[in-house]
Design a protein around this motif. Structure first.
Motif, PDB file in Angstrom:
ATOM      1  N   THR A 131       2.723  15.120   2.895  1.00 54.21           N
ATOM      2  CA  THR A 131       3.354  13.194   2.986  1.00 54.21           C
ATOM      3  C   THR A 131       3.191  12.297   2.975  1.00 54.21           C
ATOM      4  OG1 THR A 131       5.585  14.499   2.652  1.00 54.21           O
ATOM      5  CG2 THR A 131       5.871  12.357   2.581  1.00 54.21           C
ATOM      6  N   MET A 132       2.740  11.855   3.986  1.00 51.43           N
ATOM      7  CA  MET A 132       2.044  11.103   4.636  1.00 51.43           C
ATOM      8  C   MET A 132       0.508  10.548   4.577  1.00 51.43           C
ATOM      9  SD  MET A 132       1.032  10.544   8.511  1.00 51.43           S
ATOM     10  CE  MET A 132      -0.781  11.810   8.445  1.00 51.43           C
ATOM     11  N   ASN A 133      -0.415  11.690   3.857  1.00 50.38           N
ATOM     12  CA  ASN A 133      -1.613  11.613   3.365  1.00 50.38           C
ATOM     13  C   ASN A 133      -0.969  11.440   1.816  1.00 50.38           C
ATOM     14  OD1 ASN A 133      -3.147  12.307   5.052  1.00 50.38           O
ATOM     15  ND2 ASN A 133      -2.391  14.757   4.763  1.00 50.38           N
ATOM     16  N   LYS A 134       0.321  11.734   0.745  1.00 53.51           N
ATOM     17  CA  LYS A 134       0.212  11.088  -0.408  1.00 53.51           C
ATOM     18  C   LYS A 134       0.649   9.825  -0.419  1.00 53.51           C
ATOM     19  CE  LYS A 134      -0.232  14.455  -3.270  1.00 53.51           C
ATOM     20  NZ  LYS A 134      -1.262  14.703  -3.983  1.00 53.51           N
ATOM     21  N   LEU A 135       1.429   9.189   1.131  1.00 54.59           N
ATOM     22  CA  LEU A 135       2.334   7.967   0.999  1.00 54.59           C
ATOM     23  C   LEU A 135       0.628   6.821   1.351  1.00 54.59           C
ATOM     24  CD1 LEU A 135       5.511   8.441   3.213  1.00 54.59           C
ATOM     25  CD2 LEU A 135       4.984   7.482   0.813  1.00 54.59           C
ATOM     26  N   VAL A 136       0.114   6.994   2.542  1.00 57.03           N
ATOM     27  CA  VAL A 136      -1.492   6.415   2.075  1.00 57.03           C
ATOM     28  C   VAL A 136      -2.039   6.464   1.477  1.00 57.03           C
ATOM     29  CG1 VAL A 136      -3.077   6.220   3.655  1.00 57.03           C
ATOM     30  CG2 VAL A 136      -0.951   6.720   4.810  1.00 57.03           C
ATOM     31  N   GLU A 137      -2.665   7.377   0.234  1.00 58.44           N
ATOM     32  CA  GLU A 137      -3.055   7.293  -1.060  1.00 58.44           C
ATOM     33  C   GLU A 137      -2.152   5.908  -1.741  1.00 58.44           C
ATOM     34  OE1 GLU A 137      -3.265  11.005  -2.419  1.00 58.44           O
ATOM     35  OE2 GLU A 137      -4.371  11.726  -1.276  1.00 58.44           O
ATOM     36  N   GLY A 138      -1.068   6.662  -1.827  1.00 59.63           N
ATOM     37  CA  GLY A 138       0.226   5.286  -2.596  1.00 59.63           C
ATOM     38  C   GLY A 138      -0.369   3.420  -1.986  1.00 59.63           C
ATOM     39  N   TYR A 139      -0.406   3.105  -0.964  1.00 60.45           N
ATOM     40  CA  TYR A 139      -0.434   2.354  -0.130  1.00 60.45           C
ATOM     41  C   TYR A 139      -2.411   1.850  -0.729  1.00 60.45           C
ATOM     42  CZ  TYR A 139       2.837   4.287   3.499  1.00 60.45           C
ATOM     43  OH  TYR A 139       4.007   4.349   4.221  1.00 60.45           O
ATOM     44  N   LYS A 140      -2.944   2.459  -0.400  1.00 63.11           N
ATOM     45  CA  LYS A 140      -4.426   2.456  -0.852  1.00 63.11           C
ATOM     46  C   LYS A 140      -4.594   1.529  -2.807  1.00 63.11           C
ATOM     47  CE  LYS A 140      -6.561   5.100   2.358  1.00 63.11           C
ATOM     48  NZ  LYS A 140      -7.987   6.067   2.699  1.00 63.11           N
ATOM     49  N   GLN A 141      -3.354   2.972  -3.198  1.00 62.46           N
ATOM     50  CA  GLN A 141      -3.641   2.559  -4.225  1.00 62.46           C
ATOM     51  C   GLN A 141      -2.688   0.701  -5.456  1.00 62.46           C
ATOM     52  OE1 GLN A 141      -2.987   5.699  -6.678  1.00 62.46           O
ATOM     53  NE2 GLN A 141      -2.451   4.741  -9.193  1.00 62.46           N
ATOM     54  N   PHE A 142      -2.007   0.896  -4.656  1.00 64.20           N
ATOM     55  CA  PHE A 142      -1.214  -0.885  -4.443  1.00 64.20           C
ATOM     56  C   PHE A 142      -1.485  -1.618  -4.097  1.00 64.20           C
ATOM     57  CE2 PHE A 142       2.933   1.844  -5.442  1.00 64.20           C
ATOM     58  CZ  PHE A 142       2.887   1.388  -6.154  1.00 64.20           C
ATOM     59  N   LYS A 143      -2.859  -1.295  -3.073  1.00 67.66           N
ATOM     60  CA  LYS A 143      -3.421  -2.878  -2.577  1.00 67.66           C
ATOM     61  C   LYS A 143      -4.684  -2.807  -3.258  1.00 67.66           C
ATOM     62  CE  LYS A 143      -3.552  -4.499   0.459  1.00 67.66           C
ATOM     63  NZ  LYS A 143      -2.194  -5.698   0.649  1.00 67.66           N
ATOM     64  N   ASP A 144      -4.838  -1.482  -3.411  1.00 74.11           N
ATOM     65  CA  ASP A 144      -6.456  -1.928  -4.489  1.00 74.11           C
ATOM     66  C   ASP A 144      -6.513  -2.252  -6.035  1.00 74.11           C
ATOM     67  OD1 ASP A 144      -8.286  -0.869  -3.082  1.00 74.11           O
ATOM     68  OD2 ASP A 144      -7.947   1.338  -3.830  1.00 74.11           O
ATOM     69  N   ALA A 145      -5.223  -2.515  -6.727  1.00 78.53           N
ATOM     70  CA  ALA A 145      -4.667  -3.357  -7.526  1.00 78.53           C
ATOM     71  C   ALA A 145      -4.425  -4.317  -7.085  1.00 78.53           C
ATOM     72  CB  ALA A 145      -3.267  -2.086  -8.445  1.00 78.53           C
ATOM     73  N   GLY A 146      -4.490  -5.044  -6.702  1.00 83.48           N
ATOM     74  CA  GLY A 146      -4.012  -6.218  -5.900  1.00 83.48           C
ATOM     75  C   GLY A 146      -2.735  -7.060  -5.489  1.00 83.48           C
ATOM     76  N   PHE A 147      -1.692  -5.582  -5.422  1.00 80.30           N
ATOM     77  CA  PHE A 147      -0.350  -5.809  -4.454  1.00 80.30           C
ATOM     78  C   PHE A 147      -0.107  -6.197  -3.083  1.00 80.30           C
ATOM     79  CE2 PHE A 147       0.573  -4.045  -8.444  1.00 80.30           C
ATOM     80  CZ  PHE A 147       1.827  -4.128  -9.051  1.00 80.30           C
TER      81      PHE A 147
END
Length: 785
Positions: free
Chosen positions: A595-611
């Motif tokens: 679950t932690m790894n899925k969350l970290v992937e999400g944080y990265k995805q939002f950051k890469d999208a400019g959030f």
């Protein structure tokens, strides 16, 4: 004849009393709990002490009293150097598997287990064995639903039932536990500035248990007595409970409960039969200790590098654990267990199958410095985050902002034609949110970081957020756009809160049941609402929540990013997705680590999208990705074992990340929260709603009774002015020192020697030697003007 019988009985009673007294340790009149919370008798049983062990006690006690304590030099003479670098040597004992790290600069030695553990006069055989064990295990009996603890010394070392082999920069040990038919591999490696100790979970071998019988590994405790301090030592241990807490060596709190705090909080997929205690969370997987005084200025920082999602932080003091040592350590729950009632019978079930956890790795960082303190432990941990986890210095973006949490609305029972109907009910419409912010700006607050909770339909209804979905109840799309434009025009930020973890109802493509996590029992994992009076689940007034399986998050991230970006919203708060961590026991490879790894992937995805991300509290794994952080605690849970609180979390992040406290007006004592925030130059934070909070009894907002905006606008604006007038230069400085002058008076030192001193009882503030009149900021009576 009767007299003879009485004499015989008297002799037997006297003998029995003598035997009983001989089995008691020096602390027995205090009746302490052992390190794992069991009684002394239970601990002996759990460690497998036999009648022969009890006989050995008498022999060992007499022999140990006469034996001289071994010196570090004598201990190292029996060991081999298995690795070394420019700073340290790593020694290993081939007969006991004990190891030690020696500094090349001053020859100080950090011992994995106490060198003279077998000579502790205040410990019996079972405790001595435990102290000589690099690991201990807890195993469960599937048929009897019970668990027991066993030391590796008893299970493997004393019978030479282990093997070892050299590996790069260290050694690998394999412990064979014949009693439970298990095999546990552990590696010890010397890194540049630390020693890594790791249990290789994928290589653990066990006899497979069935659903009705067999033994299963449940927990592994690692290096319980690493660098443990004795009764003659001065110093303290540091635990990351809430803001952080100090436990002094030998503080004589024998009757206090041993400390145990679950790293990253409780797994909500594991059921609770009664309401848990209200405590602060352990956000950082780090512990440490400092030994000072005349003898030495040495200590260590230890961080759970892998497996931290199933770890807990533990600590005991001398006497409390029936030994002479003070110690803190990590314990790892490799299999989850759940408890439920079948009729009147309480049963415990264990997670089945292969262990579903990553390697359990702890890095031990030796520390040595004149006047070593908890600030150095925090600095060592921060350096670890920077070097290993990508934590970056965001000091250019740090100001003394005003942090505000607004609450949009929720489902509330309302009377229609005399019948109660659950309806969407606004607490703060978009127009009202703008009015609150405008009034703050007119009072001089010109830098606001606002988080809008339940700003959309999904939030109000308690569903998963999959798109923007402006709420008509709050005013619709145009009103929100007007609010956002106004906030931007006054140089402030508005964050939209999106819930991706919990749901009270189905909707937006996610079902309350079909997409929910499941518990070990295969029931839906629900979050209970607790009855305030009795501490039992209350499902009458409030709706329970289920948690969305992390399996669905990758698709959900894409939906949110697409929808929010199309609406021009790139400032977002993922609600509790930076503090809540849970398993899904209905799927393979969905432990808390997954679950932690899925969350970290999400944080990265939002950051890469400019959030830009705002976090309402942050576990360590989220820190490298968040841009703003709220809800940092200013105190610990105040357990009896603790001696005092320290701003450990604040020391780690201050000057590196914009952050604030938990809401001041939500505190039991708002002034205390403000004074502790001032101590570290931490900006303050308020919760507000426009409506009368009393109208939201029997809803999810019933705990926000303090949040009506009218009573907080002027007081909070005055506090904001205090920060701008006196603490503006501290916002992006790093904390370099912290000193407790007394129980109420403390001083923090920052880069360049700048200082802030507060007295929480007398409510005084001194900045760089200048005493500030708090009355003019509404914090200490009225001014005379």
């Amino acid at each position: 004849m009767i007299k003879i019988r009485k004499k015989i009985l008297a002799v037997l009673l006297t003998a029995a009393m003598l035997v009983l007294m001989s089995s008691l340790v020096a602390w027995s009149d205090e009746q302490p709990a052992t390190d794992d919370g069991t009684s002394q008798t239970e601990q002996t049983t759990d460690d497998g002490a036999s009648a022969d062990d009890k006989q050995d006690d008498k022999k060992d006690d007499k022999k140990d009293d006469k034996e001289k304590l071994r010196t570090d030099e004598e201990g190292l003479a029996d060991m081999s150097v298995v690795a070394e670098n420019d700073s340290y040597k790593l020694y290993f004992d081939e007969s006991t598997t004990n190891f030690a790290v020696q500094s090349k600069s001053d020859n100080y030695v950090w011992w994995a287990t106490p060198l003279n553990a077998d000579k502790d006069e205040n410990a019996k055989t079972a405790q001595k064995k435990n102290m000589q064990s690099p690991l201990y295990v807890v195993y469960g009996d599937v048929s009897s639903h019970t668990s027991q603890r066993m030391s590796i010394y008893d299970a493997s070392i004393k019978s030479d039932d282990f093997s070892f082999e050299p590996i790069e920069n260290g050694v690998k040990v394999i412990y064979r536990l014949s009693k439970i038919e298990a095999e546990i591999p552990m590696t010890i490696t010397l890194e540049k500035d630390n020693v890594n100790v790791s249990v290789i979970t994928e290589e653990i071998k066990e006899k497979q248990a069935t659903d009705t019988s067999g033994l299963v590994l449940l927990e592994i405790g690692m290096l319980q007595f690493f660098n443990a301090a004795g009764m003659e030592d001065e110093g303290y241990m540091v635990v990351p409970d809430g803001s952080g807490a100090v436990i002094n060596y030998n503080n004589r709190r024998y009757n206090a409960q041993a400390y145990n705090g679950e790293v990253y909080g409780r797994d909500t997929s594991i059921g609770m039969l009664t309401r848990p205690s209200k405590t602060e969370q352990v956000y950082l997987p780090v512990i440490g200790a400092v030994t000072n005084g005349e003898k030495t200025n040495h200590g260590y920082m230890a961080v759970a590098k892998s497996g931290e999602t199933c770890a807990s932080v533990n600590a005991t003091v001398s006497g409390q654990n029936s030994t002479s040592y003070n110690n803190t350590w990590f314990e790892f729950k490799v299999r989850a267990e759940d408890t439920y009632y079948m009729g009147n019978r309480k049963l415990t079930v264990y997670e089945q199958g292969k262990i579903n956890q990553p390697n359990l790795t702890v890095g031990y960082y030796p520390l040595a410095k004149e006047n070593l303190s908890y600030v150095d432990i925090a600095e060592a941990y921060r350096n670890y985050l920077i070097e290993q986890k990508g934590f970056k210095d965001k000091s250019d973006n740090i100001k003394n902002s005003y942090y505000l949490d607004l609450y949009g609305g929720t489902i509330k029972a309302q009377s229609i034609a005399g019948f109660p109907v659950n309806l969407e009910t606004a607490a703060t419409t978009y127009e009202q949110a703008q009015e609150i912010i405008k009034q703050l700006n007119e009072l001089g607050v010109d830098d606001i970081v606002a988080n809008y909770n339940d700003f959309n339909g999904a939030g109000i209804k308690g569903m998963i957020t999959a798109d923007v979905n402006y709420a008509g109840t709050l005013g619709g799309k145009d009103a929100y756009k007007t609010l956002a434009e106004y906030v931007g025009s006054i140089n402030s930020k508005l964050f939209a809160s999106a819930g991706i973890t919990s749901m009270k109802d189905s909707g937006n493509g996610y079902s309350y049941t079909l997409n929910a996590c499941k518990a070990i029992t295969k029931a839906y994992a629900t979050t209970n609402n607790w009855d305030i009076a009795f501490g039992i689940p209350n499902q009458v007034r409030l709706v329970t929540k289920t948690t969305l399986s992390p399996y669905y998050w990758p698709d959900l991230y894409n939906k949110i990013i697409k929808s929010f970006t199309s609406e021009g919203i790139t400032t977002i708060n993922l609600d509790d997705a930076t503090t809540l961590l849970y398993s899904d026991f209905s799927r393979e490879n969905y432990s808390r680590a997954d679950t932690m790894n899925k969350l970290v992937e999400g944080y990265k995805q939002f950051k890469d999208a400019g959030f830009t991300l705002l976090a309402s509290g942050a576990n360590a794994y989220a820190l490298p990705y968040v841009d703003y952080l709220t809800d940092v605690p200013v105190t610990s849970s105040n357990f009896d074992l603790f001696d005092y609180d320290i701003p450990f979390y604040e020391i780690v992040i201050h000057g590196y990340l914009p952050y604030t406290t938990k809401a001041v007006n939500a505190s039991a004592n708002a002034n205390d929260t403000i004074m502790l925030a001032l101590l570290t130059a931490t900006p303050v934070h308020y919760d507000m709603m426009y409506a009368d909070p009393n109208d939201f009894t029997d809803s999810d907002y019933e705990t926000l009774f303090y949040s009506n905006y009218k009573g907080w606008l002027e007081p909070s604006a005055k506090v904001y002015k205090l920060y701008q007038d006196e603490l503006k230069d501290f916002a992006n400085l790093h904390i370099t020192g912290y000193n407790r002058i007394s129980g109420d008076e403390m001083e923090t030192e920052f880069d360049g020697g700048k200082t802030i001193r507060v007295n929480t009882r007398e409510m005084t503030l001194t900045v760089n030697g200048k005493e500030i009149d708090l009355a003019q900021y509404g914090l200490k009576g009225e001014t005379d003007e």
